[in-house]
Design a protein around this motif. Structure first.
Motif, PDB file in Angstrom:
ATOM      1  N   ILE A 120       0.866  -1.174   0.000  1.00  0.00           N
ATOM      2  CA  ILE A 120       0.000   0.000   0.000  1.00  0.00           C
ATOM      3  C   ILE A 120       0.903   1.224   0.000  1.00  0.00           C
ATOM      4  N   SER A 121       0.712   2.093  -0.989  1.00  0.00           N
ATOM      5  CA  SER A 121       1.525   3.301  -1.078  1.00  0.00           C
ATOM      6  C   SER A 121       0.658   4.429  -1.611  1.00  0.00           C
ATOM      7  N   ASP A 122       1.298   5.539  -1.988  1.00  0.00           N
ATOM      8  CA  ASP A 122       0.540   6.666  -2.505  1.00  0.00           C
ATOM      9  C   ASP A 122       1.074   7.105  -3.872  1.00  0.00           C
ATOM     10  N   TYR A 123       2.215   7.807  -3.874  1.00  0.00           N
ATOM     11  CA  TYR A 123       2.768   8.325  -5.123  1.00  0.00           C
ATOM     12  C   TYR A 123       4.185   7.815  -5.375  1.00  0.00           C
ATOM     13  N   LYS A 128       2.253  -8.518  -8.623  1.00  0.00           N
ATOM     14  CA  LYS A 128       1.777  -8.544  -7.245  1.00  0.00           C
ATOM     15  C   LYS A 128       0.737  -7.446  -7.005  1.00  0.00           C
ATOM     16  N   THR A 129      -0.013  -7.596  -5.920  1.00  0.00           N
ATOM     17  CA  THR A 129      -1.174  -6.750  -5.646  1.00  0.00           C
ATOM     18  C   THR A 129      -0.793  -5.492  -4.889  1.00  0.00           C
ATOM     19  N   CYS A 130      -1.275  -4.358  -5.380  1.00  0.00           N
ATOM     20  CA  CYS A 130      -0.980  -3.069  -4.765  1.00  0.00           C
ATOM     21  C   CYS A 130      -2.253  -2.232  -4.669  1.00  0.00           C
ATOM     22  N   PHE A 131      -2.385  -1.528  -3.556  1.00  0.00           N
ATOM     23  CA  PHE A 131      -3.472  -0.571  -3.354  1.00  0.00           C
ATOM     24  C   PHE A 131      -2.877   0.812  -3.094  1.00  0.00           C
ATOM     25  N   LEU A 179      -5.308   4.170 -12.992  1.00  0.00           N
ATOM     26  CA  LEU A 179      -4.238   3.186 -12.836  1.00  0.00           C
ATOM     27  C   LEU A 179      -4.819   1.827 -12.415  1.00  0.00           C
ATOM     28  N   PRO A 180      -4.060   0.747 -12.586  1.00  0.00           N
ATOM     29  CA  PRO A 180      -4.562  -0.569 -12.164  1.00  0.00           C
ATOM     30  C   PRO A 180      -4.803  -0.671 -10.656  1.00  0.00           C
ATOM     31  N   PHE A 181      -4.140   0.161  -9.874  1.00  0.00           N
ATOM     32  CA  PHE A 181      -4.146   0.038  -8.423  1.00  0.00           C
ATOM     33  C   PHE A 181      -5.339   0.809  -7.850  1.00  0.00           C
ATOM     34  N   PRO A 182      -6.274   0.135  -7.183  1.00  0.00           N
ATOM     35  CA  PRO A 182      -7.451   0.827  -6.629  1.00  0.00           C
ATOM     36  C   PRO A 182      -7.039   1.952  -5.683  1.00  0.00           C
ATOM     37  N   LEU A 183      -7.601   3.138  -5.915  1.00  0.00           N
ATOM     38  CA  LEU A 183      -7.247   4.328  -5.147  1.00  0.00           C
ATOM     39  C   LEU A 183      -8.262   4.596  -4.043  1.00  0.00           C
ATOM     40  N   ALA A 184      -7.761   4.805  -2.820  1.00  0.00           N
ATOM     41  CA  ALA A 184      -8.594   5.189  -1.685  1.00  0.00           C
ATOM     42  C   ALA A 184      -8.100   6.513  -1.135  1.00  0.00           C
ATOM     43  N   GLU A 209     -12.854   4.030   1.948  1.00  0.00           N
ATOM     44  CA  GLU A 209     -12.618   3.630   0.560  1.00  0.00           C
ATOM     45  C   GLU A 209     -11.575   2.523   0.475  1.00  0.00           C
ATOM     46  N   LEU A 210     -10.585   2.551   1.348  1.00  0.00           N
ATOM     47  CA  LEU A 210      -9.573   1.495   1.348  1.00  0.00           C
ATOM     48  C   LEU A 210     -10.219   0.151   1.685  1.00  0.00           C
ATOM     49  N   GLU A 211     -11.084   0.146   2.678  1.00  0.00           N
ATOM     50  CA  GLU A 211     -11.788  -1.092   3.033  1.00  0.00           C
ATOM     51  C   GLU A 211     -12.603  -1.607   1.851  1.00  0.00           C
ATOM     52  N   HIS A 212     -13.337  -0.715   1.206  1.00  0.00           N
ATOM     53  CA  HIS A 212     -14.152  -1.119   0.054  1.00  0.00           C
ATOM     54  C   HIS A 212     -13.279  -1.698  -1.058  1.00  0.00           C
TER      55      HIS A 212
END
Length: 397
Positions: A303-306, A318-321, A343-348, A353-356
């Motif tokens: 899990i990251s941001d920018y 691998k999976t990233c949020f 982007l492919p990575f779901p943004l919260a 929103e992260l939980e969803h």
């Protein structure tokens, strides 16, 4: 030194121009010292390396050095490191002190320089020396340097332009990244489009690093999620707060297993790592762990941001949020190469929103979008970048 100057400039705008003048005078001093050090001969087989301005033994230079050692090549390798960072180096690598005189002496007498950051403004390279720049980002999300002319600070622009003039080789992992170096770094020299040396690790047996990281943090069989936000221009941490227990619960519901959160802040925020997060036996401070790529290789989810670590981590699918509570503010500060919502990575932008995003994660669609992204940027990582860089060094020795 430059990091300290920039922090001071951020806090004391009234002193900005005086600090700029001091920065230029410092560059003149560096040049003068470089000229004095030319009384010492160049050692063609000496390689001087550094990353994160003496804070780490890691990033692309580390993996190039590892490959040199693996091939048992006849080079003297010096790694520039600040005394306050207690980092173990391979026995064949000599630690060089990270102070101005030591840096200039080591570089003045080396056949090759390898770095993932810009060197001091004013550093003079001699004839028959080679400067290899690997940089410390991949084809990143945040715009850099010449692509943000109204946002780049004086110190960064001056350093990047100066270094681009004296570099002999830049290592790239994609067509997208190559174009950025030409355009945003004002670089006109040779580019080796071979992949990121640090990403070769993702083509190895990941279980080695899983066990290594677990042993380091005294963990058992828990799954690992790495939270690794990047820094902000004003070094704030207020936008990095996450409900870690809620995160662990969501991951367990969607992916199963018991989860441990490793928190790894950017080196610019190392001093903040203990200040705003309550750590437990399942929420662990991993900021001091030396090698970021090992954490990425060992982790099941990121899990990251920018941060460009996102684009390293997903190299093998691998999976990233994304968790970014300040998207609008950050875009105004730095601007971005990509629309984060596409982007492919779901943004919260908050914990709800992260939980969803975690509970509704669609693996099949994610992999399709990843493949499209790799094609869009012209990704060329294949696990052989280190070998190709070392081959270039050998050919130029």
């Amino acid at each position: 030194m430059v990091d300290k100057i920039k922090r001071l400039a951020v806090k004391s705008k009234i002193c900005y121009y005086l600090i700029c003048i001091a920065f230029e005078l410092y560059g003149k001093l560096v040049s003068l010292l470089c000229l004095v050090m030319r009384i010492f001969p160049i050692q063609k087989n000496k390689i001087v390396c550094c990353n994160m301005k003496g804070k780490r033994y890691g990033d692309n230079p580390k993996y190039i050095v590892d490959e040199i050692l693996k091939q048992n090549l006849d080079y003297e390798i010096v790694w520039l490191m600040k005394d306050e960072y207690d980092v173990e180096l391979p026995g064949e690598v000599r630690k060089g002190k990270y102070n101005l005189l030591s840096i200039i002496y080591e570089l003045a007498t080396a056949g090759f320089w390898i770095d993932s950051n810009t060197k001091h403004v004013g550093m003079l390279k001699r004839k028959n020396q080679y400067y290899i720049q690997t940089w410390h980002g991949s084809y990143g999300l945040k715009k850099v340097y010449g692509d943000i002319p109204d946002k780049i600070d004086y110190f960064d622009k001056r350093s990047v332009q100066y270094n681009s003039k004296i570099q002999d080789l830049v290592v790239s992992n994609s067509k997208f990244y190559t174009d950025i170096f030409r355009r945003a770094f004002w670089y006109k020299g040779e580019i080796l489009e071979c992949g990121s040396p640090r990403n070769d690790i993702f083509y190895e047996n990941a279980e080695i690093y899983v066990q290594q990281v677990r042993e380091y943090f005294n963990l058992k069989e828990q799954k690992l999620v790495l939270y690794a936000p990047t820094y902000r221009n004003d070094f704030r941490t207020a936008d990095m707060h996450m409900d870690f227990e809620r995160l662990r619960s969501c991951l367990q519901k969607r992916f199963g297993g018991d989860w441990v959160v490793l928190v790894r802040l950017h080196p610019h925020n190392m001093v903040d790592a203990e200040k705003f997060i309550h750590y437990t036996d399942t929420i662990i401070n991993a900021t001091d762990y030396n090698v970021m790529q090992e954490l990425l290789a060992a982790s099941d989810i990121l899990i990251s941001d920018y941060s460009s670590c996102i684009l390293d981590f997903v190299t093998r699918g691998k999976t990233c949020f994304l968790f970014a509570t300040d998207v609008a503010k950050y875009k105004d500060e730095r601007d971005l190469y990509f629309d984060m919502h596409k982007l492919p990575f779901p943004l919260a932008e908050n914990n709800d929103e992260l939980e969803h995003n975690i509970l509704t994660f669609d693996e099949e669609q994610y992999q399709i979008k990843l493949k499209q992204l790799f094609e869009q940027v012209g990704l060329c990582d294949n696990g052989n970048a280190c070998k190709q860089v070392v081959k270039w060094i050998v050919e130029h020795t």
